[in-house]
Design a protein around this motif. Sequence first.
Motif, PDB file in Angstrom:
ATOM      1  N   THR A   3       0.860  -1.190   0.000  1.00 54.06           N
ATOM      2  CA  THR A   3       0.000   0.000   0.000  1.00 54.06           C
ATOM      3  C   THR A   3       0.892   1.234   0.000  1.00 54.06           C
ATOM      4  O   THR A   3       1.750   1.391   0.866  1.00 54.06           O
ATOM      5  N   LEU A   4       0.692   2.106  -0.992  1.00 55.91           N
ATOM      6  CA  LEU A   4       1.460   3.350  -1.116  1.00 55.91           C
ATOM      7  C   LEU A   4       0.509   4.528  -1.070  1.00 55.91           C
ATOM      8  O   LEU A   4      -0.587   4.469  -1.630  1.00 55.91           O
ATOM      9  N   THR A   5       0.923   5.611  -0.430  1.00 48.27           N
ATOM     10  CA  THR A   5       0.111   6.823  -0.364  1.00 48.27           C
ATOM     11  C   THR A   5       0.571   7.783  -1.442  1.00 48.27           C
ATOM     12  O   THR A   5       1.740   8.181  -1.481  1.00 48.27           O
ATOM     13  N   CYS A   6      -0.341   8.157  -2.323  1.00 49.85           N
ATOM     14  CA  CYS A   6      -0.025   9.104  -3.398  1.00 49.85           C
ATOM     15  C   CYS A   6       0.242  10.477  -2.785  1.00 49.85           C
ATOM     16  O   CYS A   6      -0.606  10.998  -2.057  1.00 49.85           O
ATOM     17  N   GLU A  15      -1.497  -1.874  -4.355  1.00 51.46           N
ATOM     18  CA  GLU A  15      -0.698  -2.028  -5.570  1.00 51.46           C
ATOM     19  C   GLU A  15      -1.538  -2.336  -6.802  1.00 51.46           C
ATOM     20  O   GLU A  15      -1.108  -2.099  -7.923  1.00 51.46           O
ATOM     21  N   TRP A  56       6.249   5.000  -9.355  1.00 55.62           N
ATOM     22  CA  TRP A  56       4.924   4.409  -9.391  1.00 55.62           C
ATOM     23  C   TRP A  56       3.954   5.409 -10.014  1.00 55.62           C
ATOM     24  O   TRP A  56       4.146   6.616  -9.910  1.00 55.62           O
ATOM     25  N   ALA A  68       8.652   6.270  -4.562  1.00 54.15           N
ATOM     26  CA  ALA A  68       8.451   5.616  -3.268  1.00 54.15           C
ATOM     27  C   ALA A  68       9.745   4.973  -2.800  1.00 54.15           C
ATOM     28  O   ALA A  68      10.555   4.523  -3.610  1.00 54.15           O
ATOM     29  N   ARG A  70      10.913   1.857  -0.412  1.00 53.91           N
ATOM     30  CA  ARG A  70      10.398   0.687   0.289  1.00 53.91           C
ATOM     31  C   ARG A  70      11.490  -0.359   0.409  1.00 53.91           C
ATOM     32  O   ARG A  70      12.508  -0.294  -0.264  1.00 53.91           O
ATOM     33  N   VAL A  77       7.037   0.165   3.582  1.00 54.36           N
ATOM     34  CA  VAL A  77       7.073   1.423   2.838  1.00 54.36           C
ATOM     35  C   VAL A  77       7.543   2.519   3.787  1.00 54.36           C
ATOM     36  O   VAL A  77       6.962   2.722   4.851  1.00 54.36           O
ATOM     37  N   THR A  80       6.557   8.197   0.371  1.00 56.41           N
ATOM     38  CA  THR A  80       6.443   8.567  -1.042  1.00 56.41           C
ATOM     39  C   THR A  80       6.724  10.055  -1.181  1.00 56.41           C
ATOM     40  O   THR A  80       6.601  10.813  -0.213  1.00 56.41           O
TER      41      THR A  80
END
Length: 134
Positions: A3-6, A15, A56, A68, A70, A77, A80
Amino acid sequence: MLTLTCPFCGVAAEETELAPGGEAHLKRFGPGSSDADFETYLFGRRNPRGVHFERWRHVYGCGKWFLAARDTATLQVFGTYPPQCDGPPDPLIARIRAARPGWQPPPEPLEDDSAPGVERDPAPNPTPTRDTIA
């Protein structure tokens, strides 16, 4: 699941909502560059086990590219940030060092004509040309 935060729209996206774009902070070579420089750009990736900086795209959201940091082994993570940065921001570096004591940022983009740790093959491609095949 990763899970990535924009950093642009603030959405924490899984993802499946994102598209990977490969290693971040590469020195790009295009028309007018030497063959060795272009080869390094295409094939000379670090691919570390551990902390890695990647590109990403938030495909099913705002559609923007972001970077990002990670851990490739644990999927942790660290954060970002926008792609306009020349390198990882200092607060992100501090967060990584707090989680991974002794970690050092990666060196500058590859400048030589070979991938790190790989010896350059002095022989040209041994594949025969069409004219030499009998």
